[in-house]
Write an enzyme that holds these catalytic residues in place. Structure first.
Site, PDB file in Angstrom:
ATOM      1  N   GLY A  46       0.228  -1.964  -8.611  1.00 47.57           N
ATOM      2  CA  GLY A  46      -0.505  -0.900  -7.704  1.00 47.57           C
ATOM      3  C   GLY A  46       0.032   0.803  -8.255  1.00 47.57           C
ATOM      4  CD  GLN A  51       3.685   5.415  -8.430  1.00 46.24           C
ATOM      5  OE1 GLN A  51       2.709   4.550  -7.844  1.00 46.24           O
ATOM      6  NE2 GLN A  51       4.423   4.847  -8.786  1.00 46.24           N
ATOM      7  CB  CYS A  88       8.636   1.603  -6.889  1.00 52.18           C
ATOM      8  SG  CYS A  88       7.526   3.034  -6.939  1.00 52.18           S
ATOM      9  CG  LEU A  89       4.749   0.744 -12.013  1.00 50.13           C
ATOM     10  CD1 LEU A  89       3.636   0.911 -12.399  1.00 50.13           C
ATOM     11  CD2 LEU A  89       5.350  -0.285 -13.106  1.00 50.13           C
ATOM     12  CG  HIS A 130       4.855   0.615  -2.641  1.00 51.82           C
ATOM     13  ND1 HIS A 130       5.804   0.287  -2.832  1.00 51.82           N
ATOM     14  CD2 HIS A 130       4.378   1.563  -3.585  1.00 51.82           C
ATOM     15  CE1 HIS A 130       6.646   0.855  -3.793  1.00 51.82           C
ATOM     16  NE2 HIS A 130       5.552   1.493  -4.487  1.00 51.82           N
ATOM     17  CD  GLU A 131       0.953   2.006  -5.043  1.00 49.60           C
ATOM     18  OE1 GLU A 131       1.193   3.224  -5.525  1.00 49.60           O
ATOM     19  OE2 GLU A 131       1.791   0.898  -5.675  1.00 49.60           O
ATOM     20  CG  HIS A 134       3.833   6.080  -4.373  1.00 50.38           C
ATOM     21  ND1 HIS A 134       4.981   6.817  -4.713  1.00 50.38           N
ATOM     22  CD2 HIS A 134       3.897   4.883  -4.631  1.00 50.38           C
ATOM     23  CE1 HIS A 134       5.911   5.817  -5.384  1.00 50.38           C
ATOM     24  NE2 HIS A 134       5.110   4.498  -5.345  1.00 50.38           N
TER      25      HIS A 134
END
Length: 157
Positions: A46, A51, A88-89, A130-131, A134
């Site tokens: 994702g 991000q 997470c990235l 989660h996204e 963000h």
């Protein structure tokens, strides 16, 4: 299509609240395509536009072959609870247990501006929440079970 740089923990842009998308045009298509390339190049499942430094309410997810593009996503309803490990990235080299809904219904627009509504469990519920966090300037380490380990090592930002 191009890969974009993924912002890392500590970059203040990750704490900004994204703005709604109003133009469903070539710029949006390019962003979505770039995000897809970036997510795959980084082995993610994702990615939120925030991000990659774009403060627009855009999320993409690939959950085992089901690919989603969610523009202006909103959580309509949630049910139950699940506690699983997340990564997470934007927060490399750390994973931790996070409590998320077990089932989630999200309404959004697709890349062309058409309304969609998707309900899902497990990975869909976890990844979508989660996204969407963000997009609201929230990182999973803020909610993780042992976040003090991360904050002790890297400091809370």
């Amino acid at each position: 299509m191009a890969k974009r740089k993924v912002l890392k923990y500590g970059d203040e842009r990750l704490r900004k609240v994204a703005k709604p998308v109003t133009d469903f045009d070539e710029d949006l298509f390019e962003l979505l395509d770039d995000m897809r390339d970036t997510m795959y190049a980084n082995n993610g499942m994702g990615l939120a536009a925030t991000q990659v430094g774009v403060l627009k309410r855009v999320v993409i997810m690939d959950l085992g072959g089901s690919f989603y593009e969610l523009i202006n996503p909103e959580i309509v309803s949630s049910e139950g609870e699940q506690e699983e490990e997340e990564g997470c990235l934007s927060v490399p080299n750390f994973s931790d247990i996070v409590k998320r809904p077990a089932k989630l219904t999200v309404k959004a627009k697709d890349r062309y501006g058409y309304s969609i509504q998707i309900s899902g469990e497990k990975y869909f519920a976890r990844c979508a929440s989660h996204e969407i966090d963000h997009l609201n300037g929230i990182l999973y380490v803020d909610k993780s079970k042992h976040n003090e380990k991360y904050f002790n090592k890297y400091g809370k930002k």
